[in-house]
Design a protein around this motif. Structure first.
Motif, mmCIF file in Angstrom:
data_model
loop_
_atom_site.group_PDB
_atom_site.id
_atom_site.type_symbol
_atom_site.label_atom_id
_atom_site.label_comp_id
_atom_site.label_asym_id
_atom_site.label_seq_id
_atom_site.Cartn_x
_atom_site.Cartn_y
_atom_site.Cartn_z
ATOM 1 N N VAL A 94 13.923 -20.723 -48.204
ATOM 2 C CA VAL A 94 13.853 -20.589 -49.663
ATOM 3 C C VAL A 94 14.600 -21.744 -50.322
ATOM 4 O O VAL A 94 14.111 -22.350 -51.281
ATOM 5 N N ASP A 95 15.773 -22.071 -49.800
ATOM 6 C CA ASP A 95 16.540 -23.200 -50.344
ATOM 7 C C ASP A 95 15.733 -24.491 -50.284
ATOM 8 O O ASP A 95 15.702 -25.259 -51.251
ATOM 9 N N ARG A 153 17.147 -14.575 -38.375
ATOM 10 C CA ARG A 153 15.899 -14.707 -39.128
ATOM 11 C C ARG A 153 16.175 -14.649 -40.634
ATOM 12 O O ARG A 153 15.556 -15.369 -41.404
ATOM 13 N N HIS A 154 17.102 -13.783 -41.055
ATOM 14 C CA HIS A 154 17.442 -13.719 -42.481
ATOM 15 C C HIS A 154 18.032 -15.060 -42.934
ATOM 16 O O HIS A 154 17.662 -15.584 -43.983
ATOM 17 N N LYS A 155 18.933 -15.597 -42.145
ATOM 18 C CA LYS A 155 19.526 -16.900 -42.475
ATOM 19 C C LYS A 155 18.458 -17.986 -42.501
ATOM 20 O O LYS A 155 18.483 -18.872 -43.363
ATOM 21 N N ALA A 156 17.519 -17.921 -41.578
ATOM 22 C CA ALA A 156 16.431 -18.900 -41.532
ATOM 23 C C ALA A 156 15.548 -18.776 -42.769
ATOM 24 O O ALA A 156 15.127 -19.793 -43.343
ATOM 25 N N ALA A 212 9.797 -19.552 -54.871
ATOM 26 C CA ALA A 212 10.090 -19.889 -53.478
ATOM 27 C C ALA A 212 10.100 -18.643 -52.599
ATOM 28 O O ALA A 212 9.539 -18.643 -51.498
ATOM 29 N N ILE A 213 10.717 -17.576 -53.079
ATOM 30 C CA ILE A 213 10.756 -16.318 -52.314
ATOM 31 C C ILE A 213 9.344 -15.770 -52.135
ATOM 32 O O ILE A 213 8.961 -15.361 -51.031
ATOM 33 N N LEU A 214 8.572 -15.748 -53.203
ATOM 34 C CA LEU A 214 7.196 -15.234 -53.120
ATOM 35 C C LEU A 214 6.345 -16.084 -52.184
ATOM 36 O O LEU A 214 5.559 -15.538 -51.396
ATOM 37 N N ARG A 215 6.483 -17.388 -52.249
ATOM 38 C CA ARG A 215 5.697 -18.259 -51.363
ATOM 39 C C ARG A 215 6.025 -17.991 -49.905
ATOM 40 O O ARG A 215 5.122 -17.877 -49.070
#
Length: 149
Positions: A15-16, A7-10, A88-91
């Motif tokens: 974000v990318d 999930r972290h990788k996803a 991106a992180i916040l979204r």
């Protein structure tokens, strides 16, 4: 240090994609479609995690509401003035807080702070945590209202 899970990788991949889509001024879902088309002949584009697709589609579909929520919780900042990776992180995190009922709110906050540590500036983790902490106060009510519909 704990090894990152799927999930972290996803989330990192999401974000990318959100970051790249904004830089190219296209929808992130368009990038997903392009990558899926290329992947069978060129695996350098990387695998597309199911959760990545799920959250990117959600962020894209609910972009106006997600951005409005973020903007309403910024103090002395405008959304467009934030570093693109922080946006991106916040979204991603705000979408998860509001719509991902299967993800614990504390997990969303921890993951977003971790992504900020990995991908952004030294100040970003505390900034992201501060904004999301305010949104997290509303998340249970929003989730409950969505579940009731």
């Amino acid at each position: 240090m704990k090894k990152p899970g799927t999930r972290h990788k996803a989330r990192k991949r999401a974000v990318d994609l959100l970051f790249e889509a904004e830089a190219k001024n296209i929808k992130a879902t368009t990038l997903i479609a392009e990558r899926r088309e290329i992947y069978p002949t060129d695996d350098s584009v990387g695998t597309m995690y199911e959760y990545t697709v799920h959250v990117v589609e959600g962020v894209t579909a609910d972009a106006a509401q997600v951005d409005a929520v973020i903007s309403s919780h910024l103090e002395n900042w405008k959304l467009h003035r934030l570093p693109a990776v922080d946006r991106a992180i916040l979204r991603l995190a705000v979408w998860e807080l509001l719509y991902a009922n299967d993800v614990d709110i504390d997990v969303v906050l921890d993951e977003a702070v971790e992504l900020a540590k990995e991908l952004s500036t030294d100040e970003s983790p505390s900034f992201v945590n501060g904004v999301l902490g305010k949104v997290a106060e509303l998340a249970p009510q929003v989730r409950a209202a969505a579940a009731a519909e």
